[in-house]
Design an enzyme around this catalytic site. Sequence first.
Site, mmCIF file in Angstrom:
data_model
loop_
_atom_site.group_PDB
_atom_site.id
_atom_site.type_symbol
_atom_site.label_atom_id
_atom_site.label_comp_id
_atom_site.label_asym_id
_atom_site.label_seq_id
_atom_site.Cartn_x
_atom_site.Cartn_y
_atom_site.Cartn_z
ATOM 1 N N SER A 54 3.238 -2.091 10.447
ATOM 2 C CA SER A 54 4.724 -2.063 10.673
ATOM 3 C C SER A 54 5.314 -3.269 10.143
ATOM 4 O O SER A 54 6.218 -3.578 10.998
ATOM 5 C CB SER A 54 5.141 -1.456 11.993
ATOM 6 O OG SER A 54 4.530 -0.167 12.352
ATOM 7 N N GLU A 100 -6.955 4.977 7.817
ATOM 8 C CA GLU A 100 -6.641 6.366 7.229
ATOM 9 C C GLU A 100 -7.777 6.984 6.583
ATOM 10 O O GLU A 100 -8.066 8.168 6.668
ATOM 11 C CB GLU A 100 -5.607 6.432 6.497
ATOM 12 C CG GLU A 100 -4.225 6.385 7.218
ATOM 13 C CD GLU A 100 -3.038 5.669 6.566
ATOM 14 O OE1 GLU A 100 -2.995 5.614 5.413
ATOM 15 O OE2 GLU A 100 -2.048 5.362 7.387
ATOM 16 N N GLY A 107 2.794 -1.040 4.481
ATOM 17 C CA GLY A 107 2.848 0.153 3.800
ATOM 18 C C GLY A 107 4.262 0.956 3.738
ATOM 19 O O GLY A 107 4.968 0.452 2.586
ATOM 20 N N GLY A 108 4.908 1.210 4.809
ATOM 21 C CA GLY A 108 6.186 1.894 4.613
ATOM 22 C C GLY A 108 7.202 1.048 4.063
ATOM 23 O O GLY A 108 7.815 1.642 2.959
ATOM 24 N N ASN A 115 0.714 -1.261 -0.049
ATOM 25 C CA ASN A 115 -0.024 -0.122 -0.054
ATOM 26 C C ASN A 115 0.827 1.151 0.031
ATOM 27 O O ASN A 115 1.651 1.649 1.049
ATOM 28 C CB ASN A 115 -0.905 0.004 1.335
ATOM 29 C CG ASN A 115 -1.669 1.217 1.355
ATOM 30 O OD1 ASN A 115 -1.784 1.919 0.459
ATOM 31 N ND2 ASN A 115 -2.435 0.956 2.453
ATOM 32 N N TRP A 116 0.993 1.835 -1.169
ATOM 33 C CA TRP A 116 2.032 2.969 -1.362
ATOM 34 C C TRP A 116 1.299 4.201 -0.592
ATOM 35 O O TRP A 116 2.134 5.292 -0.501
ATOM 36 C CB TRP A 116 2.270 3.272 -2.734
ATOM 37 C CG TRP A 116 3.081 2.021 -3.346
ATOM 38 C CD1 TRP A 116 3.578 1.137 -3.176
ATOM 39 C CD2 TRP A 116 3.660 2.455 -4.896
ATOM 40 N NE1 TRP A 116 4.524 0.486 -3.673
ATOM 41 C CE2 TRP A 116 4.499 1.061 -4.750
ATOM 42 C CE3 TRP A 116 3.542 3.209 -5.809
ATOM 43 C CZ2 TRP A 116 5.104 1.014 -6.089
ATOM 44 C CZ3 TRP A 116 4.128 3.019 -6.896
ATOM 45 C CH2 TRP A 116 4.983 1.964 -7.207
ATOM 46 N N GLY A 164 2.165 2.519 10.796
ATOM 47 C CA GLY A 164 3.019 3.574 10.354
ATOM 48 C C GLY A 164 3.997 3.997 11.625
ATOM 49 O O GLY A 164 4.708 5.051 11.750
ATOM 50 N N HIS A 193 -9.709 1.337 4.889
ATOM 51 C CA HIS A 193 -8.503 1.669 5.622
ATOM 52 C C HIS A 193 -8.636 2.452 6.616
ATOM 53 O O HIS A 193 -9.421 3.470 6.586
ATOM 54 C CB HIS A 193 -7.377 1.960 4.630
ATOM 55 C CG HIS A 193 -5.829 1.974 5.209
ATOM 56 N ND1 HIS A 193 -5.456 3.044 6.153
ATOM 57 C CD2 HIS A 193 -4.877 1.322 5.067
ATOM 58 C CE1 HIS A 193 -4.210 2.797 6.539
ATOM 59 N NE2 HIS A 193 -3.921 1.629 6.058
HETATM 60 P P1 PGA Z 1 2.612 0.323 7.680
HETATM 61 O O1 PGA Z 1 1.187 0.568 7.015
HETATM 62 O O2 PGA Z 1 3.130 -0.779 7.179
HETATM 63 O O3 PGA Z 1 3.396 1.657 7.411
HETATM 64 O O4 PGA Z 1 2.353 0.321 9.193
HETATM 65 C C1 PGA Z 1 0.458 -0.403 6.952
HETATM 66 C C2 PGA Z 1 -0.921 0.036 6.415
HETATM 67 O O5 PGA Z 1 -1.458 1.207 6.350
HETATM 68 O O6 PGA Z 1 -1.622 -0.589 5.421
#
Ligand code: PGA
Length: 230
Positions: free
Chosen positions: A194, A90, A215-216, A11-12, A163, A88
């Site tokens: 993470s 977010e 994500g990251g 997930n960019w 994150g 998500h």
């Molecule tokens: P992260 O993000 O790996 O940076 O914690 C995961 C996500 O939000 O899907």
Amino acid sequence: MNQKKLLVIGNWKLNPATKTEAIALADQIDKNSKHTAVLAPPLIFLTTIDYPLLAAQDCFSNIKGAYTGQTSAAALASLQVKYCIIGHSERRSLGETDEMINQKASMALSAGLIPVICIGHGTTVTEDDLAVTEVLARQLDINLNGLDPNRVVVAYEPVWAIGSGKSASPEHAEMISLFIQTKYQVPIVLYGGSVNSANASSYVQQPHINGFLVGGASLLPNDFNYIINI
Ligand code: PGA
């Protein structure tokens, strides 16, 4: 040695900033990985990057009409997108409700996409397993309402782990995956929050974790390539 085939979605989010960078990033990701690897770039780059399996980061809850700025699941499917991340945390934090997520997932399925429904928003690091399952059940009861569980993927992402560099313990993620698979009959449950090249293998050893939403680390080609070949 665990030989199960994982589903790993990168997930960019809102990265990178330009078309040139997006193309360059995708070009560094292994296209013949051991596990099923999917890239979820920003919408605008879905047709720009060269990668075999793609996911959108969201879709709208209607197929067409007067909805300025929205993107339909049918339009995404017509671009050869296969998966759609929905709900998500977010997006939930921007006001997306469980009912909207259910509607979007239903639209994604009708269009032929595989919805990847994210749950875990509202959980805290101090909660025990039981308290977390209660939060997740409230989300899933609505998110999965009327949907065929065999056709969806669920990603458990404790919001405090996203994150933050603080990941859930493999035992906790395993317990939650087992809960989702048993109570909701969803066959594929991912862990997200993470995940990186240093901790991914500890989750793979857990029998009910079927992959990752990353994500990251998906922006770091060496790390992501390691995870999709773990
Ligand atoms: P992260 O993000 O790996 O940076 O914690 C995961 C996500 O939000 O899907």
